[in-house]
Design a protein around this motif. Structure first.
Motif, PDB file in Angstrom:
ATOM      1  N   LEU A 196       0.813  -1.212   0.000  1.00 19.93           N
ATOM      2  CA  LEU A 196       0.000   0.000   0.000  1.00 19.93           C
ATOM      3  C   LEU A 196       0.854   1.273   0.000  1.00 19.93           C
ATOM      4  O   LEU A 196       1.975   1.274   0.506  1.00 19.93           O
ATOM      5  CB  LEU A 196      -0.930   0.002   1.221  1.00 19.93           C
ATOM      6  N   PRO A 197       0.314   2.358  -0.553  1.00 18.99           N
ATOM      7  CA  PRO A 197       1.025   3.644  -0.520  1.00 18.99           C
ATOM      8  C   PRO A 197       1.242   4.101   0.918  1.00 18.99           C
ATOM      9  O   PRO A 197       0.554   3.652   1.844  1.00 18.99           O
ATOM     10  CB  PRO A 197       0.074   4.595  -1.258  1.00 18.99           C
ATOM     11  N   SER A 198       2.174   5.007   1.100  1.00 20.37           N
ATOM     12  CA  SER A 198       2.457   5.554   2.428  1.00 20.37           C
ATOM     13  C   SER A 198       1.241   6.322   2.941  1.00 20.37           C
ATOM     14  O   SER A 198       0.374   6.745   2.154  1.00 20.37           O
ATOM     15  CB  SER A 198       3.653   6.495   2.359  1.00 20.37           C
ATOM     16  N   PRO A 199       1.155   6.522   4.261  1.00 21.92           N
ATOM     17  CA  PRO A 199       0.078   7.348   4.799  1.00 21.92           C
ATOM     18  C   PRO A 199       0.022   8.730   4.164  1.00 21.92           C
ATOM     19  O   PRO A 199      -1.065   9.241   3.862  1.00 21.92           O
ATOM     20  CB  PRO A 199       0.407   7.423   6.290  1.00 21.92           C
ATOM     21  N   ALA A 200       1.190   9.353   3.928  1.00 26.23           N
ATOM     22  CA  ALA A 200       1.208  10.695   3.323  1.00 26.23           C
ATOM     23  C   ALA A 200       0.586  10.675   1.936  1.00 26.23           C
ATOM     24  O   ALA A 200      -0.233  11.538   1.586  1.00 26.23           O
ATOM     25  CB  ALA A 200       2.639  11.218   3.260  1.00 26.23           C
ATOM     26  N   LYS A 201       0.956   9.682   1.124  1.00 25.37           N
ATOM     27  CA  LYS A 201       0.388   9.553  -0.221  1.00 25.37           C
ATOM     28  C   LYS A 201      -1.110   9.257  -0.138  1.00 25.37           C
ATOM     29  O   LYS A 201      -1.910   9.764  -0.942  1.00 25.37           O
ATOM     30  CB  LYS A 201       1.110   8.434  -0.983  1.00 25.37           C
ATOM     31  N   SER A 202      -1.501   8.449   0.847  1.00 22.61           N
ATOM     32  CA  SER A 202      -2.906   8.081   0.997  1.00 22.61           C
ATOM     33  C   SER A 202      -3.781   9.284   1.331  1.00 22.61           C
ATOM     34  O   SER A 202      -4.890   9.418   0.815  1.00 22.61           O
ATOM     35  CB  SER A 202      -3.051   7.011   2.087  1.00 22.61           C
TER      36      SER A 202
END
Length: 377
Positions: free
Chosen positions: A51-57
């Motif tokens: 999954l994408p990073s929290p920032a990207k999410s």
């Protein structure tokens, strides 16, 4: 006398104009509030290793114009990243934390200080959900104890929040439809008999705090089960919320239903009413449609998932609110499941294929979270 009449007429005209301006202002506020309440939320689960990073999410949530996000924990990094964003947030107390919090106000205080006050109000925390589908697992002694501790834990969490002068955070708990003994017809809706002693204190708490009864409701599963049991089962268009597809009239209430979701929601409404709580508000903690499944999981494809979720968004983001046949006009906060496919979940293939977004941030299929023809409008 003529002067007095003219003066009165002028003053009356001013009053009328002011009244109209006030009413217009009131309508704008009401419309704006309804628009905020009707913004669609997304469940952000993270049981995946790609999954994408929290920032990207969080960037993706913003690009999708999501109005809310629901977390299955209260992760500090994510809550910090949501600071200053125009996204309302639901955070979750883990099931294994419930009993300790229920027995100790200090632990409840500590949890709220750490996970709520450390981020509020810059992060728009609006819901604290205590546990997840707690009443679905009551087979062991430990599970039953957690179920019994659910409302006391909710009450302690709420007490701490209230003691801080915070009035805009609701405390609730998401429950699955397996709590229901009967769902059809909707007017015959009732909880399982063994749920009664657990459900009454929960409904009493929710009613007393004007909170929401959060339900995980999946027309896909109801449709798939009916198809497995009966090849002619529930109509697919009815399950996909397809407008103008067909109608069903409840023989007892006389209410007319145009989709399966309304039927399922109203069965919960009637079940609550049978226990003496006929006005507890509903919220949808999870709903969606899988876009892929095993060979025997019929109907799990991108076309159906896109149709269901786009119809859902249009239905639940409407202003004024549609509500349900049993509760016309009621606002029902709604969270779509889910943001991503989660490849570390067990079970059939559908368990891992509910996502709206791919790991690279592209859309799995076209979906418009705003429900508008032009999201920029």
């Amino acid at each position: 006398m003529i002067f007095a009449f003219a003066f009165f007429h002028m003053q009356n005209h001013k009053f009328t104009k002011m009244a109209l301006l006030f009413l217009t202002f009131l309508c704008l506020i009401t419309s704006s509030r309804a628009a905020i309440l009707n913004r669609i939320g997304i469940n952000y689960g993270r049981l995946g290793n790609n999954l994408p990073s929290p920032a990207k999410s969080i960037e993706l949530l913003q690009s999708m114009n999501a109005g809310r996000v629901k977390l299955y924990d209260a992760d500090h990094e994510i809550l910090h990243l949501l600071s200053g964003k125009n996204i309302e947030v639901a955070i979750t107390v883990a099931n294994d934390e419930i009993s300790a919090i229920a027995s100790n106000q200090h632990l409840a205080d500590q949890w709220v200080y750490e996970h709520v006050l450390a981020h509020y109000p810059s992060t728009k925390i609006r819901f604290v959900l205590v546990g997840n589908e707690v009443l679905s697992s009551t087979n062991t002694v430990q599970d039953m104890q957690i179920a019994k501790d659910l409302v006391p834990a909710m009450r302690r969490i709420k007490n701490t929040i209230k003691s801080q002068g915070i009035r805009n955070i609701k405390v609730g708990t998401p429950l699955a439809m397996d709590m229901m003994g009967t769902t059809f017809p909707p007017s015959n809706g009732s909880f399982k008999p063994e749920m009664r002693e657990l459900m009454i204190p929960l409904l009493k708490y929710l009613n007393g705090t004007r909170s929401f009864f959060f339900v995980d409701v999946y027309p896909y599963f109801a449709w798939a089960e009916s198809r497995a049991n009966n090849q002619t089962g529930i109509d697919l268009g009815f399950a996909l919320l397809r407008s103008g597809n067909m109608t069903y009239t409840d023989p007892q209430s006389g209410l007319v239903y145009t989709d399966l979701l309304d039927q399922m929601l109203d069965s919960v409404v009637y079940a609550m009413a049978k226990l003496g709580y006929d006005d507890v508000m509903l919220a949808i903690a999870e709903t969606g449609w899988p876009h892929e499944g095993d060979s025997d999981e019929f109907g799990a494809n991108k076309e159906n998932a896109a149709e269901y979720n786009n119809n859902l968004i249009k239905k639940m983001s409407a202003t004024p609110s549609n509500g349900t046949p049993a509760r016309p006009g009621a606002v029902i906060p709604t969270f779509i499941f889910s943001m991503y496919d989660e490849n570390q979940k067990y079970g059939p293939a559908t368990e891992r294929h509910w996502g709206l977004m791919n790991p690279d941030g592209s859309a799995v299929y076209a979906v418009n979270i705003t429900g508008k023809v032009n999201p920029s409008d």
